[in-house]
Design an enzyme around this catalytic site. Structure first.
Site, PDB file in Angstrom:
ATOM      1  N   HIS A 186     -20.049  23.078  16.087  1.00 31.64           N
ATOM      2  CA  HIS A 186     -21.966  23.870  16.510  1.00 31.64           C
ATOM      3  C   HIS A 186     -22.081  23.973  17.794  1.00 31.64           C
ATOM      4  CE1 HIS A 186     -25.826  23.136  14.478  1.00 31.64           C
ATOM      5  NE2 HIS A 186     -26.095  23.527  15.894  1.00 31.64           N
ATOM      6  N   HIS A 214     -23.985  26.080  20.899  1.00 24.52           N
ATOM      7  CA  HIS A 214     -25.523  26.852  21.534  1.00 24.52           C
ATOM      8  C   HIS A 214     -24.876  27.876  23.082  1.00 24.52           C
ATOM      9  CE1 HIS A 214     -27.510  26.331  18.081  1.00 24.52           C
ATOM     10  NE2 HIS A 214     -27.661  25.607  17.590  1.00 24.52           N
ATOM     11  N   LYS A 270     -26.040  32.436  10.865  1.00 28.29           N
ATOM     12  CA  LYS A 270     -26.433  30.624  10.892  1.00 28.29           C
ATOM     13  C   LYS A 270     -28.283  30.689  10.141  1.00 28.29           C
ATOM     14  CE  LYS A 270     -28.021  26.515  12.453  1.00 28.29           C
ATOM     15  NZ  LYS A 270     -28.367  26.495  13.383  1.00 28.29           N
ATOM     16  N   HIS A 300     -28.452  24.675   8.586  1.00 28.24           N
ATOM     17  CA  HIS A 300     -29.132  24.053   9.560  1.00 28.24           C
ATOM     18  C   HIS A 300     -30.239  23.457   7.582  1.00 28.24           C
ATOM     19  CE1 HIS A 300     -32.342  21.406  12.199  1.00 28.24           C
ATOM     20  NE2 HIS A 300     -32.789  21.641  10.976  1.00 28.24           N
ATOM     21  N   HIS A 344     -25.682  19.304  10.351  1.00 26.44           N
ATOM     22  CA  HIS A 344     -26.067  17.726  10.391  1.00 26.44           C
ATOM     23  C   HIS A 344     -26.150  16.863   8.799  1.00 26.44           C
ATOM     24  CE1 HIS A 344     -27.858  18.911  13.617  1.00 26.44           C
ATOM     25  NE2 HIS A 344     -28.630  20.636  13.499  1.00 26.44           N
ATOM     26  N   ASP A 393     -24.008  20.111  18.698  1.00 21.41           N
ATOM     27  CA  ASP A 393     -24.637  20.803  18.965  1.00 21.41           C
ATOM     28  C   ASP A 393     -25.453  20.384  20.356  1.00 21.41           C
ATOM     29  OD1 ASP A 393     -26.800  22.205  18.231  1.00 21.41           O
ATOM     30  OD2 ASP A 393     -26.992  20.432  17.025  1.00 21.41           O
TER      31      ASP A 393
HETATM   32 ZN   LIG Z   1     -27.573  23.583  16.490  1.00 17.91          ZN
END
Ligand SMILES: [Zn+2]
Length: 465
Positions: A94, A96, A229, A270, A290, A360
Site C-alpha cells: 500500500h 503512494h 483502487k 479502501h 484498512h 500507506d
Molecule cells: Zn492509501
C-alpha cells in the site's frame, strides 16, 4: 565451440564444488551472481542453513537454490559472497508516490494540487528510500507509479519494481474528494471528463454513475495500471465519515470490478467501516485496505471469497504520535478508530484471513509519513496483528504478489525461477523482528539480480553500472 577445463576447488568455507570440478567458460558468466546464505529465510516456509543462491542478472531470476555442493558444474567458477541472513526482497502493498509537498499539511488539497514536475522530483527520492528500506516491489494505490515504473525500468532512477493502480477512484463527496475547494475546481481537476491532464487526476479520479466508473478504469488501464483502487468508505484524510456508510452504490462498485477483471486486473478497496467492507466484497473486490471495523461476519466473507487484508497500521501511529502535525479532525478520527482497527487486525489474523503488509505512506520527504519507514509494518504485524515473526515475514514477502491477482509475478520467495530480489542482513529477524523497522539493518539489496545497496555503495553509481 565450447571450452571446458578442469578447475581446482575454490577456497573459502562457503563454496567447495569439489576437486576436479569442470566448468565451461560460459559467455554469460559475468552475469551470474552467487550468494552463500549462512541462514536463508525463503519467504514461505521455515529457515534453512547454508544455502547457495545463484541469480542471473540478464533475466533477473534466481537460477539455482540449494546446497553449494550441488551447484551445476557450469556455475562452479561463480564466486559466492557470504551473507549472514538472506531473505526475499519485501513487498510494500500500500504505497503512494504522490509527491506531496512537505511544506503544506498532508491533506487532499496538497495531494491534488501539487505541480507534477515537483511531485516527480520528490517521488524519485521516495521510491529510492522505499527500495533502501528493503522493499524491492511496491504496489501503489493512487499516485504516479504507473509512470515512475517506466522511468525505473529505463534506468534513470533507482526504485522498486512498481505496480501502480493509476488514480484511485472516488465518488463525489467520497474519500477522494477535495472538500476544501469549490466543486467546479475539483471537477476540473479530478473528473474523467475534464479536458487535459491535471495533477489531481493522476492521484485520484472522481466519478459518478456506471459510465464514469467504467471510464475511470479504462483511463487507468491506459496509463498502465496493474490493479484498480476504489474508495468504498470514507476515511481519515477526507471530510467524510469513515465508519457508517458505504461509498458508491453496489452497481457502481460492480462495474468497476468487472471492468478491471475483464482487463486482467483485480480491485483493491479502501474500506474502513463494515458497510463499505461488505459492499466491496459483494462487488468482487479482492483486497481490503484498512478493514478497521471488520468483525467475524467480515472475516468469514473474506475467507469464502478469497479476499486479502492489508491493515496499514503505520499511519495510525504516525498521526497519534504527532498530534501537532495534523489537522485536528484527522487526529480526532484516528484516535476514535485506532483501537478498534488494531483489534480487527489481530482478530483477522486469528481468524485465518490472509494478510499482506502495506504502510500507506504518502507524506513528502522529512514528514512523519515519508517513504523509508515502510519496514515498520513488519514488527507491527507481530506486535499489533499477533503474527509470529516468520508469519510476518511471509506476509511481507510471499503474500505480497498475491494482492495483484492474475498480475502477480513469481516474486516474494527465494525459489528457482522467481525474481532475484534479495535482502542481506547481519542480524536474524526471527530472533528480533524489530530489526526490520530500520532500513540501515538492510545491508545488501539485490533487485532482479543486480546489487543496488551495499555498504559503501553510492546509489547514483548503481544507475551507471
Ligand atoms: Zn492509501
Amino acid at each position: 565451440m565450447e571450452d571446458w577445463e578442469v578447475v581446482p576447488p575454490i577456497g573459502g568455507s562457503c563454496m567447495s564444488p569439489g576437486p576436479g570440478a569442470r566448468r565451461r567458460n560460459h559467455k554469460d558468466e559475468d552475469d551470474i551472481i552467487g550468494i552463500f546464505a549462512t541462514l536463508l529465510i525463503p519467504g514461505k516456509g521455515g529457515p534453512v542453513k547454508d544455502q547457495a543462491i545463484l541469480c542471473s542478472r540478464r533475466t533477473g531470476k534466481i537460477i539455482y537454490l540449494g546446497w553449494p555442493s550441488h551447484i551445476p558444474p557450469v556455475y562452479y567458477n561463480v564466486h559466492l559472497q557470504e551473507i549472514s541472513v538472506v531473505m526475499p526482497g519485501m513487498w510494500e502493498c500500500h504505497a503512494h508516490f504522490m509527491g506531496a509537498s512537505p511544506r503544506r499539511p498532508i491533506d487532499s488539497n496538497n495531494l491534488a494540487m501539487t505541480n507534477p514536475a515537483e511531485a516527480g522530483a520528490r517521488n524519485a527520492r521516495a521510491i529510492k528510500d522505499t527500495l533502501y528500506a528493503g522493499f524491492t516491489s511496491a504496489i501503489e494505490l493512487g499516485g504516479y507509479a504507473t509512470e515512475l515504473q517506466r522511468v525505473v525500468e529505463e534506468g534513470s532512477i533507482l526504485g522498486p519494481t512498481l505496480y501502480g493502480a493509476g488514480g484511485a477512484i472516488s465518488m463525489t463527496g467520497g474519500h477522494g474528494d477535495v472538500f476544501e475547494i469549490p466543486y467546479g475546481c475539483v471537477h476540473q481537476a479530478l473528473s474523467v471528463n475534464a479536458p487535459g491532464i491535471h495533477a489531481g487526476s493522476v492521484v485520484m479520479l472522481q466519478v459518478d454513475g456506471i459510465d464514469e466508473c467504467r471510464k475511470a478504469v479504462r483511463l487507468n488501464l491506459r496509463r498502465g495500471a496493474r490493479l484498480i483502487k476504489v474508495f468504498a468508505s470514507g476515511g481519515i484524510v477526507s471530510r467524510d465519515d469513515p465508519v457508517q456508510y458505504q461509498q458508491f452504490s453496489d452497481e457502481e462498485l460492480k462495474v468497476i470490478v468487472q471492468e478491471a477483471e475483464r482487463n486482467g486486473m483485480i480491485c483493491a478497496a479502501h474500506a474502513m467501516g463494515k458497510a463499505g467492507i461488505l459492499a466491496a466484497i459483494r462487488a468482487g473486490v479482492k483486497v481490503i485496505e484498512h478493514g478497521s471495523y471488520a468483525d467475524e461476519e467480515v472475516f468469514s466473507a473474506m475467507k469464502k471469497n478469497d479476499v486479502m487484508l492489508v491493515a496499514a497500521i503505520t499511519p495510525l501511529d504516525a498521526i497519534l504520535n504527532n498530534e501537532d502535525k495534523y489537522p485536528p479532525e484527522m487526529y480526532r478520527k484516528t484516535a476514535d478508530l485506532a483501537k478498534v482497527h488494531k483489534d480487527a487486525y489481530r482478530n483477522a489474523v486469528k481468524a485465518g484471513v490472509k494478510c499482506a503488509l502495506g504502510s500507506d505512506l504518502f507524506g513528502g520527504p522529512g514528514t512523519v509519513q515519508a517513504a523509508g519507514i515502510n519496514g515498520n509494518e513488519v514488527p507491527l504485524a507481530v506486535e499489533v496483528g499477533g503474527m509470529m515473526p516468520l508469519q510476518a515475514i511471509e506476509a511481507a514477502t510471499a503474500n505480497g504478489p498475491l494482492t495483484l491477482g492474475p498480475q502477480a509475478p513469481k516474486s516474494g520467495q527465494v525459489k528457482e525461477g522467481y525474481d532475484a530480489d534479495l535482502l542481506g542482513l547481519d542480524e536474524n529477524p526471527l530472533d528480533g523482528i524489530e530489526v526490520m523497522r530500520n532500513s540501515k539493518s538492510i545491508k545488501y539489496i539485490w533487485k532482479q539480480g543486480k546489487l543496488v545497496k551495499a555498504p559503501g555503495l553510492d546509489p547514483w553509481s548503481v544507475l551507471d553500472r
